[in-house]
Design a protein around this motif. Structure first.
Motif, PDB file in Angstrom:
ATOM      1  N   THR A 257     -70.653  13.748 -20.319  1.00 16.77           N
ATOM      2  CA  THR A 257     -70.525  15.071 -20.663  1.00 16.77           C
ATOM      3  C   THR A 257     -68.937  15.177 -20.552  1.00 16.77           C
ATOM      4  O   THR A 257     -68.203  14.602 -19.925  1.00 16.77           O
ATOM      5  CB  THR A 257     -71.144  16.041 -19.570  1.00 16.77           C
ATOM      6  OG1 THR A 257     -70.863  15.831 -18.326  1.00 16.77           O
ATOM      7  CG2 THR A 257     -72.779  15.950 -19.759  1.00 16.77           C
ATOM      8  N   SER A 258     -68.377  16.441 -20.896  1.00 14.79           N
ATOM      9  CA  SER A 258     -67.266  17.036 -20.725  1.00 14.79           C
ATOM     10  C   SER A 258     -66.170  16.865 -21.804  1.00 14.79           C
ATOM     11  O   SER A 258     -65.063  17.094 -21.683  1.00 14.79           O
ATOM     12  CB  SER A 258     -66.704  16.843 -19.455  1.00 14.79           C
ATOM     13  OG  SER A 258     -65.680  15.537 -19.334  1.00 14.79           O
ATOM     14  N   GLY A 259     -66.682  15.631 -22.630  1.00 17.56           N
ATOM     15  CA  GLY A 259     -65.580  15.703 -23.881  1.00 17.56           C
ATOM     16  C   GLY A 259     -64.905  14.414 -23.644  1.00 17.56           C
ATOM     17  O   GLY A 259     -64.197  13.756 -24.507  1.00 17.56           O
TER      18      GLY A 259
ATOM     19  N   THR B  47     -64.295  10.062 -23.100  1.00 20.56           N
ATOM     20  CA  THR B  47     -64.867   9.178 -24.093  1.00 20.56           C
ATOM     21  C   THR B  47     -64.602   7.805 -23.510  1.00 20.56           C
ATOM     22  O   THR B  47     -64.667   6.899 -24.005  1.00 20.56           O
ATOM     23  CB  THR B  47     -64.444   9.140 -25.390  1.00 20.56           C
ATOM     24  OG1 THR B  47     -63.023   8.986 -25.565  1.00 20.56           O
ATOM     25  CG2 THR B  47     -64.858  10.197 -26.298  1.00 20.56           C
TER      26      THR B  47
ATOM     27  N   THR C 127     -70.792  14.017 -25.109  1.00 21.45           N
ATOM     28  CA  THR C 127     -70.653  15.638 -25.642  1.00 21.45           C
ATOM     29  C   THR C 127     -69.687  16.308 -25.120  1.00 21.45           C
ATOM     30  O   THR C 127     -69.068  16.064 -23.889  1.00 21.45           O
ATOM     31  CB  THR C 127     -72.181  15.990 -25.166  1.00 21.45           C
ATOM     32  OG1 THR C 127     -72.056  17.313 -25.365  1.00 21.45           O
ATOM     33  CG2 THR C 127     -72.440  15.877 -23.423  1.00 21.45           C
ATOM     34  N   GLN C 128     -69.118  17.376 -25.794  1.00 22.87           N
ATOM     35  CA  GLN C 128     -68.061  18.189 -25.240  1.00 22.87           C
ATOM     36  C   GLN C 128     -68.634  19.145 -24.160  1.00 22.87           C
ATOM     37  O   GLN C 128     -67.740  19.595 -23.445  1.00 22.87           O
ATOM     38  CB  GLN C 128     -67.825  19.067 -26.500  1.00 22.87           C
ATOM     39  CG  GLN C 128     -66.974  18.269 -27.595  1.00 22.87           C
ATOM     40  CD  GLN C 128     -65.713  17.749 -27.064  1.00 22.87           C
ATOM     41  OE1 GLN C 128     -64.918  18.379 -26.270  1.00 22.87           O
ATOM     42  NE2 GLN C 128     -65.258  16.648 -27.719  1.00 22.87           N
ATOM     43  N   THR C 129     -69.981  19.374 -23.882  1.00 21.84           N
ATOM     44  CA  THR C 129     -70.472  20.163 -22.854  1.00 21.84           C
ATOM     45  C   THR C 129     -70.228  19.995 -21.637  1.00 21.84           C
ATOM     46  O   THR C 129     -70.337  18.379 -21.053  1.00 21.84           O
ATOM     47  CB  THR C 129     -72.033  20.200 -23.062  1.00 21.84           C
ATOM     48  OG1 THR C 129     -72.314  20.559 -24.513  1.00 21.84           O
ATOM     49  CG2 THR C 129     -72.411  21.368 -22.260  1.00 21.84           C
TER      50      THR C 129
END
Length: 242
Positions: A191-193, A195, A213-215
């Motif tokens: 999570t959090s964007g 990579t 995920t960007q969340t």
């Protein structure tokens, strides 16, 4: 929003066996709202409760969560102590529910640096839930993939010195890892964007699918997981075959 479990066919449920999650973004979530970072970590613990309850109905039999890395000791003393307190309170408050829900809880990572009270709680809930089978929940605390590989190498060398193993295989090495007896993850989510894999399960996740995920973790709901599982079910996993 529809129940994410309702979107999964029986075939997809079989494929969604082991999900590993790098739970990132707690501190940023809090800072974005003008709150102390520990507020984000506490909210993140609430998300863990929700995901643990939702996973069995979504076809996830194994859930591995990256809670605290060997590198996280570099954070401020206040944040580290706060995190350890959150881990302790989570086990104390959730032990009855985890046991009643049929969850088997285990921990990976080095324990020698952890507070004795936390270590005792970890050992207690592991023993208490050892017979549960509805969901296998593994939490990585003071975990680093390179550290685990180094410790596993030492265990393998000791077994070879005792004559237990003469020509080690991948399976022999895997049996010396913290995750001995666990299936490899099918899907790793961060999570959090970010990579990066951040030293998480480097040996075990060699053939895992990844989803970034960007969340931020405190906003990551069972619905988010369901959407990722839907996408995962469409991937063609060949494991090196053409």
């Amino acid at each position: 929003m529809a129940d994410p479990a309702a979107r999964l066919s029986s075939t997809e449920i079989t494929r969604n066996r082991h999900v590993a999650i790098i739970m990132d973004g707690n501190g940023r979530w809090a800072v974005n709202k003008g709150w102390p970072r520990l507020v984000g970590h506490r909210r993140g613990a609430e998300r863990v409760k929700q995901l643990v309850r939702a996973c069995p109905d979504m076809g996830v039999n194994w859930l591995t969560l990256y809670a605290f890395s060997t590198e996280n000791w570099k954070r401020t003393t206040e944040e580290v102590l706060g995190l350890m307190g959150i881990f302790t309170r989570y086990i104390e408050r959730e032990a009855d529910g985890i046991a009643a829900d049929g969850v088997r809880m285990r921990f990976i990572g080095g324990r020698e640096r952890l507070d004795p009270k936390l270590r005792n709680l970890m050992e207690g809930i592991e023993a208490r839930t050892a017979g549960n089978t509805r969901l296998n929940l593994t939490v990585a605390i003071n975990y680093g993939g390179r550290d685990e590989v180094l410790r596993a190498s030492r265990r393998l060398a000791e077994r070879m010195a005792r004559g237990e193993i003469t020509n080690p295989t991948e399976a022999d090495f895997a049996s010396c890892l913290d995750t001995a007896g666990h299936p490899d993850p099918d899907l790793v989510i961060r999570t959090s964007g970010e990579t990066r894999t951040s030293n998480f399960l480097p040996f075990q996740a060699a053939y895992a699918e990844y989803e970034f995920t960007q969340t931020l973790w405190p906003d990551f709901t069972p619905e988010h997981l369901g959407e990722i599982l839907d996408r995962f079910s469409l991937r063609d996993r060949r494991f090196g075959n053409a």
